[in-house]
Each structure stands twice: as structure tokens, then as C-alpha cells.
Write a protein that holds these residues in place. Structure first.
Motif, PDB file in Angstrom:
ATOM      1  N   GLY A  86      -7.864  10.293   9.574  1.00 38.37           N
ATOM      2  CA  GLY A  86      -7.946   8.731   9.512  1.00 38.37           C
ATOM      3  C   GLY A  86      -8.151   7.417   8.585  1.00 38.37           C
ATOM      4  O   GLY A  86      -6.935   7.341   9.479  1.00 38.37           O
ATOM      5  N   ILE A  87      -8.349   7.972   7.695  1.00 35.74           N
ATOM      6  CA  ILE A  87      -8.296   7.375   6.515  1.00 35.74           C
ATOM      7  C   ILE A  87      -6.819   7.140   5.988  1.00 35.74           C
ATOM      8  O   ILE A  87      -6.297   6.032   5.865  1.00 35.74           O
ATOM      9  CB  ILE A  87      -9.490   7.566   5.602  1.00 35.74           C
ATOM     10  N   VAL A  88      -6.637   8.314   6.062  1.00 39.05           N
ATOM     11  CA  VAL A  88      -4.901   8.075   5.296  1.00 39.05           C
ATOM     12  C   VAL A  88      -3.747   8.062   6.235  1.00 39.05           C
ATOM     13  O   VAL A  88      -3.822   6.860   5.540  1.00 39.05           O
ATOM     14  CB  VAL A  88      -4.631   9.822   4.957  1.00 39.05           C
ATOM     15  N   MET A  89      -4.279   7.899   7.402  1.00 42.84           N
ATOM     16  CA  MET A  89      -3.359   7.288   8.569  1.00 42.84           C
ATOM     17  C   MET A  89      -3.402   6.034   8.664  1.00 42.84           C
ATOM     18  O   MET A  89      -2.274   5.364   8.323  1.00 42.84           O
ATOM     19  CB  MET A  89      -3.976   7.684  10.024  1.00 42.84           C
ATOM     20  N   GLY A  90      -4.386   5.150   7.903  1.00 42.06           N
ATOM     21  CA  GLY A  90      -5.373   3.998   7.829  1.00 42.06           C
ATOM     22  C   GLY A  90      -4.448   3.349   6.890  1.00 42.06           C
ATOM     23  O   GLY A  90      -3.532   2.073   7.216  1.00 42.06           O
ATOM     24  N   ALA A  91      -4.619   3.939   5.613  1.00 45.69           N
ATOM     25  CA  ALA A  91      -3.927   3.798   4.722  1.00 45.69           C
ATOM     26  C   ALA A  91      -2.169   2.891   4.980  1.00 45.69           C
ATOM     27  O   ALA A  91      -2.182   1.983   4.056  1.00 45.69           O
ATOM     28  CB  ALA A  91      -4.204   4.607   3.511  1.00 45.69           C
ATOM     29  N   ASN A  92      -1.403   4.107   5.496  1.00 46.63           N
ATOM     30  CA  ASN A  92      -0.189   4.137   6.084  1.00 46.63           C
ATOM     31  C   ASN A  92       0.175   2.545   6.282  1.00 46.63           C
ATOM     32  O   ASN A  92       1.296   2.020   6.270  1.00 46.63           O
ATOM     33  CB  ASN A  92       0.338   4.552   6.301  1.00 46.63           C
ATOM     34  N   ILE A  93      -0.830   2.284   7.403  1.00 45.53           N
ATOM     35  CA  ILE A  93      -0.775   1.003   8.470  1.00 45.53           C
ATOM     36  C   ILE A  93      -1.212  -0.649   7.383  1.00 45.53           C
ATOM     37  O   ILE A  93      -0.716  -1.284   6.917  1.00 45.53           O
ATOM     38  CB  ILE A  93      -1.318   1.087   9.235  1.00 45.53           C
ATOM     39  N   GLY A  94      -2.799  -0.337   6.719  1.00 45.65           N
ATOM     40  CA  GLY A  94      -2.574  -0.936   5.531  1.00 45.65           C
ATOM     41  C   GLY A  94      -1.435  -1.707   3.972  1.00 45.65           C
ATOM     42  O   GLY A  94      -1.623  -3.060   4.428  1.00 45.65           O
ATOM     43  N   THR A  95      -0.966  -0.982   4.272  1.00 47.51           N
ATOM     44  CA  THR A  95       0.476  -0.528   2.789  1.00 47.51           C
ATOM     45  C   THR A  95       1.358  -1.591   3.373  1.00 47.51           C
ATOM     46  O   THR A  95       2.269  -2.684   2.469  1.00 47.51           O
ATOM     47  CB  THR A  95       1.048   0.574   2.526  1.00 47.51           C
ATOM     48  N   THR A  96       1.811  -1.923   4.479  1.00 51.88           N
ATOM     49  CA  THR A  96       2.810  -2.505   4.926  1.00 51.88           C
ATOM     50  C   THR A  96       2.644  -3.833   4.645  1.00 51.88           C
ATOM     51  O   THR A  96       3.401  -5.129   5.208  1.00 51.88           O
ATOM     52  CB  THR A  96       2.876  -2.620   6.941  1.00 51.88           C
ATOM     53  N   ILE A  97       1.180  -4.678   4.952  1.00 51.89           N
ATOM     54  CA  ILE A  97       0.720  -5.927   4.648  1.00 51.89           C
ATOM     55  C   ILE A  97       1.433  -6.531   3.556  1.00 51.89           C
ATOM     56  O   ILE A  97       1.492  -7.318   3.335  1.00 51.89           O
ATOM     57  CB  ILE A  97      -0.530  -6.124   5.076  1.00 51.89           C
ATOM     58  N   SER A  98       0.974  -6.016   2.048  1.00 51.46           N
ATOM     59  CA  SER A  98       1.598  -6.551   1.183  1.00 51.46           C
ATOM     60  C   SER A  98       3.581  -6.154   1.298  1.00 51.46           C
ATOM     61  O   SER A  98       3.525  -7.637   1.108  1.00 51.46           O
ATOM     62  CB  SER A  98       1.871  -5.082  -0.324  1.00 51.46           C
ATOM     63  N   SER A  99       4.265  -5.275   2.061  1.00 52.47           N
ATOM     64  CA  SER A  99       5.807  -5.844   2.124  1.00 52.47           C
ATOM     65  C   SER A  99       5.473  -7.864   3.060  1.00 52.47           C
ATOM     66  O   SER A  99       7.175  -7.740   2.707  1.00 52.47           O
ATOM     67  CB  SER A  99       6.282  -4.851   2.446  1.00 52.47           C
ATOM     68  N   ALA A 279      10.984  -5.391   5.506  1.00 48.56           N
ATOM     69  CA  ALA A 279       9.454  -5.541   5.696  1.00 48.56           C
ATOM     70  C   ALA A 279       9.047  -5.644   6.937  1.00 48.56           C
ATOM     71  O   ALA A 279       7.853  -4.675   7.557  1.00 48.56           O
ATOM     72  CB  ALA A 279       8.530  -7.301   4.983  1.00 48.56           C
ATOM     73  N   ASN A 280       9.796  -6.072   8.439  1.00 52.59           N
ATOM     74  CA  ASN A 280       9.414  -5.892   9.738  1.00 52.59           C
ATOM     75  C   ASN A 280       9.578  -3.847   9.905  1.00 52.59           C
ATOM     76  O   ASN A 280       8.774  -3.255  10.379  1.00 52.59           O
ATOM     77  CB  ASN A 280       9.961  -6.321  10.261  1.00 52.59           C
ATOM     78  N   ALA A 281      10.788  -3.498   9.440  1.00 52.64           N
ATOM     79  CA  ALA A 281      11.063  -2.663   9.615  1.00 52.64           C
ATOM     80  C   ALA A 281      10.141  -1.321   8.934  1.00 52.64           C
ATOM     81  O   ALA A 281       9.335  -0.300   9.166  1.00 52.64           O
ATOM     82  CB  ALA A 281      12.032  -1.760   8.722  1.00 52.64           C
ATOM     83  N   HIS A 282       9.361  -1.625   7.845  1.00 52.02           N
ATOM     84  CA  HIS A 282       8.846  -1.322   7.031  1.00 52.02           C
ATOM     85  C   HIS A 282       6.869  -1.477   7.477  1.00 52.02           C
ATOM     86  O   HIS A 282       6.474  -0.208   8.010  1.00 52.02           O
ATOM     87  CB  HIS A 282       7.893  -1.376   5.730  1.00 52.02           C
ATOM     88  N   VAL A 283       6.407  -2.440   8.362  1.00 46.90           N
ATOM     89  CA  VAL A 283       5.006  -2.181   9.592  1.00 46.90           C
ATOM     90  C   VAL A 283       5.443  -1.235  10.201  1.00 46.90           C
ATOM     91  O   VAL A 283       4.421  -1.032  11.053  1.00 46.90           O
ATOM     92  CB  VAL A 283       5.618  -3.587   9.783  1.00 46.90           C
ATOM     93  N   LEU A 284       7.456  -1.304  11.034  1.00 47.19           N
ATOM     94  CA  LEU A 284       7.079  -1.059  12.471  1.00 47.19           C
ATOM     95  C   LEU A 284       7.207   0.565  12.631  1.00 47.19           C
ATOM     96  O   LEU A 284       6.662   1.585  12.771  1.00 47.19           O
ATOM     97  CB  LEU A 284       8.577  -1.815  13.285  1.00 47.19           C
ATOM     98  N   PHE A 285       7.406   1.173  11.129  1.00 46.56           N
ATOM     99  CA  PHE A 285       7.425   2.508  10.769  1.00 46.56           C
ATOM    100  C   PHE A 285       6.393   3.314  10.774  1.00 46.56           C
ATOM    101  O   PHE A 285       6.392   4.153  11.512  1.00 46.56           O
ATOM    102  CB  PHE A 285       8.938   2.895   9.637  1.00 46.56           C
ATOM    103  N   ASN A 286       5.394   2.541  10.365  1.00 50.81           N
ATOM    104  CA  ASN A 286       3.901   3.056   9.712  1.00 50.81           C
ATOM    105  C   ASN A 286       2.977   2.573  11.054  1.00 50.81           C
ATOM    106  O   ASN A 286       2.614   3.939  11.470  1.00 50.81           O
ATOM    107  CB  ASN A 286       3.663   2.387   8.277  1.00 50.81           C
TER     108      ASN A 286
END
Length: 325
Positions: A86-99, A279-286
Motif C-alpha cells: 500500500g505504501i509503495v502505491m501511495g508513494a507513486n501518487i505522492g511523487t506527482t505533486i512535485s511535478s 504534469a497533469n499526465a503524470h498525476v493522471l497516470f499514477n
């Protein structure tokens, strides 16, 4: 011309990578122990694990740091493999905020952040304002590094050779390969996505090529966690393998649906500038990748447990000689 571009690009990229490391280390020093506590406390099920991974990655501004920390906690048996998923999957979402932050046109104000952060760091007597100064200085250095990168690549708009090379990245597989290779070399998916956004701001890359390279960055970032899991317990190795398996699965799905995914990004972004669309594509993908993958987590857990079974301790000769002990 190309020599000055390359030198400026290397300088900007070096500054950006250092700033990412500095900011991540500063945030870990401020709240590292507490973050480990909350990782353990709020990962009772898959959904709280995803939420915890997302929030802590936003705070640390590094998915690799969070996943490597998770691998260490799994090795020490503070977390289970299921919690780590669960943490790994969440980390993929969290990293999109930087973009999303990188896509903001704040490079010209980076010197203000750096100046305020430096003054707080040097002049403040108490710990809290000093820590705030470190964080502000880190963000300022990140934005200034991107500003240098953007400025250095601007002359490439006049280069037919560079334009032809960037058009070749519109082929999804080639774009993914380049994105993965660059991320493998510089060891930062945020830096790769940041450079793509910087190229988008100067209209030097198309949205199609930008999405392809972004997908490659998601693949390349798995190298950090795989290296971190070498020599660890089998539960920790499973965590690194899951990160790779999850990213490869979602990337393959995105490649299969590449055209409709690009159309969805364009529809949701509207008339937003190109850097914002990337940046939106990064968020949407994850986000879509995590949402779609949630039902398959139990199956993936069983598959990885089957491929990498737990190593049971062998019976010692002393025990064989005294079976009643």
C-alpha cells in the motif's frame, strides 16, 4: 553553441539533483522518526497504506526515499509485505505533486525563496525557524535549477537536429526507453519529469513525447528500490519486486491505451500550457494506475509469495540429537 548549452544544462541538472537530495534530507531530519512511526501506525489496511504513502511522499518530496525507508522497516519486521504494498502505491501518487509544483512558473522567484531560507538558516536561533529555512532554501534551489535548465535549452529551438530527435520520442517505446535510461543515469524520476516539463515550457517537446518519457521515468525509478533490497530479507526483496511489477504493469497498460490516454489528458487539461499538461499526465497516470490495480493486489501478493517463498530455518544438528528439547 552546443558546448555552452551542455555545460549550462549539466550545471542546472546538478543543482536540481543536489536540491532534491538536500530538501529530502532536511525533511527527514525534521520528521524522519515520526514518519517511520506513522508509517507503521497508519497502514492497517491497503487503503490507509496508500494514504500514508501518499502523504509522507508529499512531505519528503521523494518516492524513492519513502520506498527505501519502507524496505528498511520491512527488513526490521516493523512492517509486513502487505503493508508495504500500500505504501509503495501511495508513494507513486505522492511523487506527482512535485511535478505540479515544478509546472508552476516560479523559477524567476526562486532567488527570493533562497534568500529567505538562507537568512532564516543563518540568523534564527531556534530550531523551528532554522528547519523552515532549510526547506525554503531547498525549494528555492530546486526552482532555480529548473530555471537554469529552461534557460540553457532555449537556443535548441533553432536546431533542426534537436527538433528531429525530439520528434522521434513521439514513438512511445522509444520515448519510454529514453526516459528510463535518463532516470537510470541520474537516479531521479523527479529530475527526468522536471526536465520534460522544462522542455515543454520552451515548446521543445510535444505532449505525446512528454508522456512517453514520463512513463519511462516511472520505470527507471525502480532501480533505486531494487538496489536497496539487495541483501535484505525476503520480505524486503518482495517489496522491491512489487514496486517493479506494479510500475511495469501500469506502464504496459498505458502503452496499450496510449492514444486514448493522451486524449483524456488533453480533454482534462483544456487550454492549459504544455508544461501543465505534462504534469497533469503524470498525476493522471499514477492515480489511475493505483485505482485500477487495487483489486489485483491480493493476487499479486500470492504470486510474489509463491515465486519468493519465506525461508524457514533449518533444523540444527543439536536439535536432531535431542528432539525433545
Amino acid at each position: 553553441m552546443f558546448e555552452s548549452i551542455i555545460l549550462s544544462l549539466i550545471g542546472g541538472l546538478t543543482l536540481f539533483l543536489y536540491a532534491l537530495h538536500y530538501l529530502s534530507e532536511s525533511l527527514k531530519s525534521v520528521a524522519g522518526g515520526k514518519l517511520q512511526f506513522y508509517l507503521n501506525k497508519f497502514t492497517g489496511n491497503l487503503f490507509t497504506g496508500i494514504a500514508s504513502g501518499t502523504i509522507i511522499t508529499i512531505l519528503l518530496d521523494s518516492s524513492s526515499a519513502v520506498i527505501i525507508m519502507t524496505i528498511a522497516l520491512v527488513k526490521s519486521r516493523a512492517l509486513t509485505f502487505r503493508q508495504a504494498m500500500g505504501i509503495v502505491m501511495g508513494a507513486n501518487i505522492g511523487t506527482t505533486i512535485s511535478s505540479q509544483i515544478i509546472a508552476l512558473d516560479v523559477g524567476k522567484y526562486s532567488s527570493v525563496l533562497m534568500a529567505i531560507g538562507f537568512l532564516l538558516l543563518m540568523l534564527a536561533k531556534k530550531r523551528l525557524p532554522k528547519n523552515i529555512g532549510r526547506v525554503l532554501l531547498g525549494f528555492g534551489l530546486i526552482f532555480f535549477g529548473l530555471y537554469v535548465i529552461e534557460d540553457s535549452v532555449a537556443p535548441l529551438r533553432q536546431s533542426p537536429e534537436f527538433a528531429g530527435w525530439m520528434l522521434a520520442l513521439e514513438k512511445p517505446l522509444k520515448g519510454v526507453g529514453i526516459g528510463a535510461l535518463v532516470t537510470l543515469i541520474i537516479q531521479s524520476s523527479s529530475a527526468t519529469v522536471g526536465m520534460v516539463i522544462a522542455l515543454g515550457a520552451k515548446k521543445l517537446i510535444t505532449i505525446t513525447a512528454g508522456i512517453a518519457v514520463m512513463l519511462g521515468a516511472e520505470l527507471g525509478t525502480c532501480s533505486d528500490t531494487l538496489l536497496a533490497s539487495i541483501g535484505r530479507s525476503r520480505q524486503a526483496v518482495k517489496t522491491g519486486i512489487f514496486h517493479l511489477f506494479f510500475n511495469i504493469t501500469t506502464i504496459i497498460l498505458a502503452l496499450i491505451l496510449f492514444t486514448p490516454f493522451g486524449q483524456l489528458v488533453h480533454y482534462l487539461s483544456g487550454e492549459a500550457p504544455l508544461e501543465r499538461q505534462i504534469a497533469n499526465a503524470h498525476v493522471l497516470f499514477n492515480c489511475l494506475g493505483v485505482f485500477i490495480y487495487i483489486p489485483f493486489v491480493p493476487l499479486t501478493e500470492r504470486l510474489i509469495n509463491f515465486v519468493i517463498p519465506e525461508q524457514h530455518p533449518t533444523t540444527s544438528p543439536a536439535h536432531l540429537a535431542n528432539p525433545e528439547k
